[in-house]
Design a protein around this motif. Sequence first.
Motif, PDB file in Angstrom:
ATOM      1  N   SER A  96       3.370  13.491  -2.140  1.00  0.00           N
ATOM      2  CA  SER A  96       2.879  12.142  -1.878  1.00  0.00           C
ATOM      3  C   SER A  96       4.004  11.364  -1.203  1.00  0.00           C
ATOM      4  CB  SER A  96       2.491  11.462  -3.191  1.00  0.00           C
ATOM      5  OG  SER A  96       3.614  11.422  -4.065  1.00  0.00           O
ATOM      6  N   THR A  97       3.772  10.100  -0.946  1.00  0.00           N
ATOM      7  CA  THR A  97       4.837   9.272  -0.379  1.00  0.00           C
ATOM      8  C   THR A  97       6.055   9.287  -1.294  1.00  0.00           C
ATOM      9  OG1 THR A  97       3.199   7.846   0.666  1.00  0.00           O
ATOM     10  CG2 THR A  97       5.422   6.969   0.453  1.00  0.00           C
ATOM     11  N   THR A 187      -0.868  -3.983  -1.528  1.00  0.00           N
ATOM     12  CA  THR A 187      -2.243  -4.243  -1.116  1.00  0.00           C
ATOM     13  C   THR A 187      -3.150  -4.217  -2.342  1.00  0.00           C
ATOM     14  OG1 THR A 187      -1.843  -3.202   1.024  1.00  0.00           O
ATOM     15  CG2 THR A 187      -4.135  -3.478   0.354  1.00  0.00           C
ATOM     16  N   ASP A 193      -9.017   4.675  -5.852  1.00  0.00           N
ATOM     17  CA  ASP A 193      -7.823   5.154  -5.170  1.00  0.00           C
ATOM     18  C   ASP A 193      -8.209   6.222  -4.159  1.00  0.00           C
ATOM     19  OD1 ASP A 193      -4.766   5.496  -5.033  1.00  0.00           O
ATOM     20  OD2 ASP A 193      -5.467   7.528  -5.455  1.00  0.00           O
ATOM     21  N   ASN A 242      -2.325   0.317   6.978  1.00  0.00           N
ATOM     22  CA  ASN A 242      -1.690   1.642   7.038  1.00  0.00           C
ATOM     23  C   ASN A 242      -2.054   2.542   5.864  1.00  0.00           C
ATOM     24  OD1 ASN A 242      -0.353   1.088   9.433  1.00  0.00           O
ATOM     25  ND2 ASN A 242       1.467   0.281   8.419  1.00  0.00           N
ATOM     26  N   ASP A 243      -2.227   1.944   4.671  1.00  0.00           N
ATOM     27  CA  ASP A 243      -2.485   2.790   3.507  1.00  0.00           C
ATOM     28  C   ASP A 243      -3.900   3.365   3.497  1.00  0.00           C
ATOM     29  OD1 ASP A 243      -3.425   0.224   3.103  1.00  0.00           O
ATOM     30  OD2 ASP A 243      -3.135   0.273   0.934  1.00  0.00           O
ATOM     31  N   TYR A 244      -4.719   3.042   4.499  1.00  0.00           N
ATOM     32  CA  TYR A 244      -6.038   3.655   4.637  1.00  0.00           C
ATOM     33  C   TYR A 244      -5.975   4.942   5.467  1.00  0.00           C
ATOM     34  CZ  TYR A 244      -8.639  -0.493   2.941  1.00  0.00           C
ATOM     35  OH  TYR A 244      -9.168  -1.516   2.194  1.00  0.00           O
ATOM     36  N   GLN A 245      -4.863   5.176   6.127  1.00  0.00           N
ATOM     37  CA  GLN A 245      -4.811   6.268   7.112  1.00  0.00           C
ATOM     38  C   GLN A 245      -4.908   7.647   6.475  1.00  0.00           C
ATOM     39  OE1 GLN A 245      -1.729   5.958  10.122  1.00  0.00           O
ATOM     40  NE2 GLN A 245      -1.625   8.179  10.300  1.00  0.00           N
ATOM     41  N   GLY A 250      -0.836  10.696   7.583  1.00  0.00           N
ATOM     42  CA  GLY A 250      -1.338   9.761   6.576  1.00  0.00           C
ATOM     43  C   GLY A 250      -1.507  10.463   5.245  1.00  0.00           C
ATOM     44  N   LYS A 251      -2.630  10.245   4.616  1.00  0.00           N
ATOM     45  CA  LYS A 251      -2.895  10.844   3.315  1.00  0.00           C
ATOM     46  C   LYS A 251      -3.790  12.072   3.452  1.00  0.00           C
ATOM     47  CE  LYS A 251      -2.333   6.470   0.856  1.00  0.00           C
ATOM     48  NZ  LYS A 251      -2.977   5.407   0.058  1.00  0.00           N
TER      49      LYS A 251
END
Length: 317
Positions: A96-97, A187, A193, A242-245, A250-251
Amino acid sequence: MPSLIIAEHNGSTLLPSTRSTITAAKYIDDDIHLLLMGDDIAALAHQASQIDGVRMVFMVDSPVFRQVLAENVELQIGTFLQQQGNVYQAILFPASTYGKNCAPRLAAKLDVFQISDITAVIDPQTFERPIYAGNAVATVRSNDTIKVITVRPTAFEPATDGGNARVESIDAISGTKQTKFISQQVTQNTRPDLQAAKIIVSGGRALGSASAFAEVVERLADTLGAAVGASRAAVDAGYAPNDYQIGQTGKIVAPQLYIALGISGAIQHIAGMKESAVVVAINKDPDAPIFAAADYGLVADLFTAVPELIEKLPSSH
């Protein structure tokens, strides 16, 4: 020899990525320890001790880890390993990040190669990991005494409860002087999640604007009780944060249902969602690459098709 899991949490619960990493560690050895760092995390440590397969939970409960800085995480792990006599054969992080931020620092300090984003464990020295945006799978073997590994959470089922591990409190480091926490912007999201959601509705550049993204993608997601995702093109255009990517940069997600709206299907995006159980694509271009990855495809104008779909669906609220 035991394996050590570096736990990822949000302060109140362990993230599913940690449970998936525990499952991966079971293929290396059934002696699994977990290192939990945070502030006021006694309840969280008890929660971790109940996970099946975990034999020991080491808790670092300190204001030093109120905000998680990678420098402090690396320093705490290094100190802990010295105290334990370097008894671990593998140290595993979620890919993960959090894991991508902390694991390379630890590998560099230990002077070992990092084995990144594994999707299978062949034996304690041999692993599989995707390369070329998931179009090929590499089998890698490491003879390092201590292996630093990041685990792709979507490749392993989350470990369930059923354990009764002992919790041991250990002293925290004093903290690094090289880095100082200034602030963070979080956010606020009432939706599921993204990496744990069972349903994801994702939008691409074809939406044309942030307002259209909200009206079409987010409205459908709210109707289904789903999480919201986006292609890199939609994020770069400012339609979504960005956290939707979702994608290679991205994710990585693997929901039960993935709905792609106006997404062409670039290889980088496909790499982030191709493990989804069912993929539904709506795009007016019949030659869009996304249809090759879709279980169900609809060639239609999404601005017509999606409102019609929403009308026919019962609301989740």
